[in-house]
Write a protein that holds these residues in place. Structure first.
Motif, PDB file in Angstrom:
ATOM      1  N   ALA A  19      66.164 -38.785  70.482  1.00  0.00           N
ATOM      2  CA  ALA A  19      67.086 -38.652  69.353  1.00  0.00           C
ATOM      3  C   ALA A  19      68.305 -37.824  69.748  1.00  0.00           C
ATOM      4  O   ALA A  19      69.447 -38.187  69.433  1.00  0.00           O
ATOM      5  N   ALA A  20      68.074 -36.718  70.448  1.00  0.00           N
ATOM      6  CA  ALA A  20      69.189 -35.885  70.888  1.00  0.00           C
ATOM      7  C   ALA A  20      70.130 -36.662  71.801  1.00  0.00           C
ATOM      8  O   ALA A  20      71.358 -36.601  71.657  1.00  0.00           O
ATOM      9  N   LEU A  21      69.572 -37.410  72.743  1.00  0.00           N
ATOM     10  CA  LEU A  21      70.390 -38.177  73.679  1.00  0.00           C
ATOM     11  C   LEU A  21      71.115 -39.320  72.970  1.00  0.00           C
ATOM     12  O   LEU A  21      72.278 -39.627  73.298  1.00  0.00           O
ATOM     13  N   SER A  22      70.461 -39.963  72.013  1.00  0.00           N
ATOM     14  CA  SER A  22      71.097 -41.055  71.273  1.00  0.00           C
ATOM     15  C   SER A  22      72.244 -40.543  70.414  1.00  0.00           C
ATOM     16  O   SER A  22      73.309 -41.175  70.331  1.00  0.00           O
ATOM     17  N   LEU A  23      72.051 -39.412  69.773  1.00  0.00           N
ATOM     18  CA  LEU A  23      73.108 -38.812  68.962  1.00  0.00           C
ATOM     19  C   LEU A  23      74.299 -38.407  69.833  1.00  0.00           C
ATOM     20  O   LEU A  23      75.457 -38.649  69.483  1.00  0.00           O
ATOM     21  N   HIS A  24      73.998 -37.816  70.978  1.00  0.00           N
ATOM     22  CA  HIS A  24      75.070 -37.437  71.907  1.00  0.00           C
ATOM     23  C   HIS A  24      75.843 -38.674  72.367  1.00  0.00           C
ATOM     24  O   HIS A  24      77.075 -38.653  72.462  1.00  0.00           O
ATOM     25  N   ALA A  25      75.134 -39.759  72.640  1.00  0.00           N
ATOM     26  CA  ALA A  25      75.795 -40.984  73.093  1.00  0.00           C
ATOM     27  C   ALA A  25      76.717 -41.560  72.028  1.00  0.00           C
ATOM     28  O   ALA A  25      77.699 -42.239  72.354  1.00  0.00           O
ATOM     29  N   GLU A  26      76.428 -41.292  70.766  1.00  0.00           N
ATOM     30  CA  GLU A  26      77.268 -41.792  69.685  1.00  0.00           C
ATOM     31  C   GLU A  26      78.424 -40.849  69.358  1.00  0.00           C
ATOM     32  O   GLU A  26      79.197 -41.113  68.437  1.00  0.00           O
ATOM     33  N   GLY A  27      78.531 -39.743  70.094  1.00  0.00           N
ATOM     34  CA  GLY A  27      79.672 -38.855  69.905  1.00  0.00           C
ATOM     35  C   GLY A  27      79.378 -37.547  69.218  1.00  0.00           C
ATOM     36  O   GLY A  27      80.269 -36.692  69.079  1.00  0.00           O
ATOM     37  N   PHE A  28      78.136 -37.324  68.791  1.00  0.00           N
ATOM     38  CA  PHE A  28      77.772 -36.047  68.188  1.00  0.00           C
ATOM     39  C   PHE A  28      77.558 -35.013  69.303  1.00  0.00           C
ATOM     40  O   PHE A  28      76.970 -35.335  70.346  1.00  0.00           O
ATOM     41  N   THR A  29      78.008 -33.817  69.100  1.00  0.00           N
ATOM     42  CA  THR A  29      77.906 -32.792  70.152  1.00  0.00           C
ATOM     43  C   THR A  29      77.226 -31.506  69.710  1.00  0.00           C
ATOM     44  O   THR A  29      76.730 -30.763  70.560  1.00  0.00           O
ATOM     45  N   ASP A  30      77.180 -31.243  68.408  1.00  0.00           N
ATOM     46  CA  ASP A  30      76.566 -29.986  67.940  1.00  0.00           C
ATOM     47  C   ASP A  30      75.099 -30.256  67.617  1.00  0.00           C
ATOM     48  O   ASP A  30      74.703 -30.387  66.462  1.00  0.00           O
TER      49      ASP A  30
END
Length: 456
Positions: free
Chosen positions: A23-34
């Motif tokens: 989930a963390a990696l998928s969110l980061h891949a979509e542009g979320f950083t915090d």
């Protein structure tokens, strides 16, 4: 990305298992950083046993730029072979790329896979965003039935000694509870649910390296029937490249009568070794697929015990700014090689739902995004939980046992070919890894991994 609000929404994830890290990696891949990941364990290691990752989930990992590392540590599964308890072949089917999928299926050591995900999360999110020895103990939001208010606060303690954690609390825009089958968040949401639901069967698991591979070198063996089963498959790419085979095996026995109203699981500690005498006897004469089960058991140094449990599906995962993911949402029997896969699909789905909401005219309506995620993922995973209780694709073993308990010369004399093949096809449709659907998505997303070409 310009469509994400500034400052970015803070995303809190409880649990650094396969689901939480993906989930963390998928969110980061979509542009979320915090993004902050909190894990109850004080240390993550390569302990564990083997798991399988289906093509539908491998595709997600490919798009996250993780396929090369997965190929290094795992085995690209070539075939799945079902046998009766007498060693008579029931069904053999190709798997993953060998079955025409555009991406492989992998058998891999769970601990090594988790460390692969952890290393990627540290690299992409920053090591300071991974918080070990932080067990979720509570959360607060203003309006759980509606939007959840403007924020949600998660509270933590150290599990090792019960004292305050280094970060006793954190407030963010969303809390993703990926904290496993004994999820604290789920217990708070469903206080009367009780412990996981015991199947009446126990799994004894171990790993042992053989001097040579068996069958194709990348073959899975399933033998027996619902109440006595033996499973074996290789899980190490490194061993395979050295001409050896690190075999993960599972011995399964019913220990509580079918229909027993007591579904409370027995007290066990999966981290402690157990004596082989507890289970080895019934498998003493079993042999199939080039394997003698007694030899595998005898040559294994450490054996661990796992009651086979799941949980009843619930009607709701998302409450305001809180949602469940992975085993916290849909713990299922380890049938159909599907638990890790469904957690990975959860992760991708949730990230896309949050991104779509961030791009909408209501970017701060986190509750709406979590509701869409729930509506997308809860129905199919509830179906899988119930299908696994009915033995899922392993039902071919039970049919052969019921119809020919003393063995057979030709399986088609026992189960017609069409009936045999329909069992697996039906399960693939339920579990979401039908070949055509996976291949269409694989083609459509072929270039996504390029985002991480220099970082993987």
């Amino acid at each position: 990305m310009p469509y994400l609000t500034t400052p970015q929404p803070r995303i809190i994830i409880a649990g650094a298992g396969i689901g939480g890290l993906t989930a963390a990696l998928s969110l980061h891949a979509e542009g979320f950083t915090d993004i902050h990941v909190f894990e109850a364990s004080a240390q993550l290691t390569t302990l564990g046993v083997g798991i399988n990752v289906q093509p539908s989930a491998v595709l997600i990992l490919r798009n996250l730029g993780l396929l090369p590392k997965l190929q290094d540590i795992g085995v690209e599964t070539a075939e799945l072979n079902f046998y009766s308890r007498h060693g008579h072949p029931i069904l053999s089917e190709p798997r993953g790329a060998h079955a025409g999928y555009r991406v492989p299926q992998f058998s891999v050591h769970r601990g090594e896979f988790q460390m692969l995900l952890l290393d990627a999360a540290k690299e992409r999110l920053g090591e300071d965003r991974i918080h070990l020895d932080h067990a979720l103990t509570a959360y607060e939001q203003q309006d759980a039935e509606g939007t959840g208010g403007d924020s949600i606060t998660a509270r933590f303690t150290r599990r090792s000694d019960g004292s305050d954690a280094a970060i006793p609390s954190m407030t963010g825009a969303v809390l993703i509870a990926a904290d496993g089958i004994n999820s604290l968040a789920r217990r708070l949401l469903y206080p009367h649910e009780g412990p996981p639901r015991f199947s009446g069967r126990i799994l004894w698991r171990g790993c042992v390296e053989r001097d040579s591979p068996y069958l194709t070198g990348a073959s899975m063996v399933w033998a027996g029937h619902a109440n006595q089963k033996f499973i074996a498959y290789p899980i190490s790419g490194r061993s395979l490249r050295a001409g050896k085979s690190l075999v993960n095996w599972i011995a399964e026995l019913r220990v509580r009568a079918e229909g027993d109203p007591d579904v409370t699981p027995p007290v066990t500690d999966w981290t402690k070794r157990v004596p082989k005498e507890r289970f080895a006897g019934p498998f003493a004469e079993w042999a199939c697929g080039g394997l003698k089960m007694a030899e595998l058991i005898d040559s294994t140094e450490n054996v661990f015990e796992f009651p086979m449990c799941d949980r009843d599906p619930v009607d709701r995962w998302s409450f305001g700014r809180l949602t469940l993911l992975g085993d916290a949402a849909h713990a299922m029997y380890p049938i159909g090689s599907n638990g890790a896969t469904q957690a990975i699909i959860d992760a991708e789905t949730l990230a896309k739902c949050l991104l779509d909401q961030a791009k909408s005219d209501r970017p701060n309506d986190i509750a709406a995004a979590l509701k869409i995620y729930q509506e997308t993922r809860l129905p199919p995973t509830a179906q899988i939980v119930m299908a696994n209780r009915a033995n899922g694709p392993d039902h071919v073993l039970q049919l052969a046992h019921e119809r020919a308990p003393d063995g057979f010369a030709n399986i088609y004399d026992v189960i017609p070919k069409e009936e045999l093949e329909s069992i697996g096809a039906t399960y693939k449709a339920i579990a979401g890894f039908e070949k055509d659907a996976v291949n269409v998505k694989a083609e459509q997303t072929e270039k996504l991994a390029e985002r991480f070409a220099t970082k993987a």
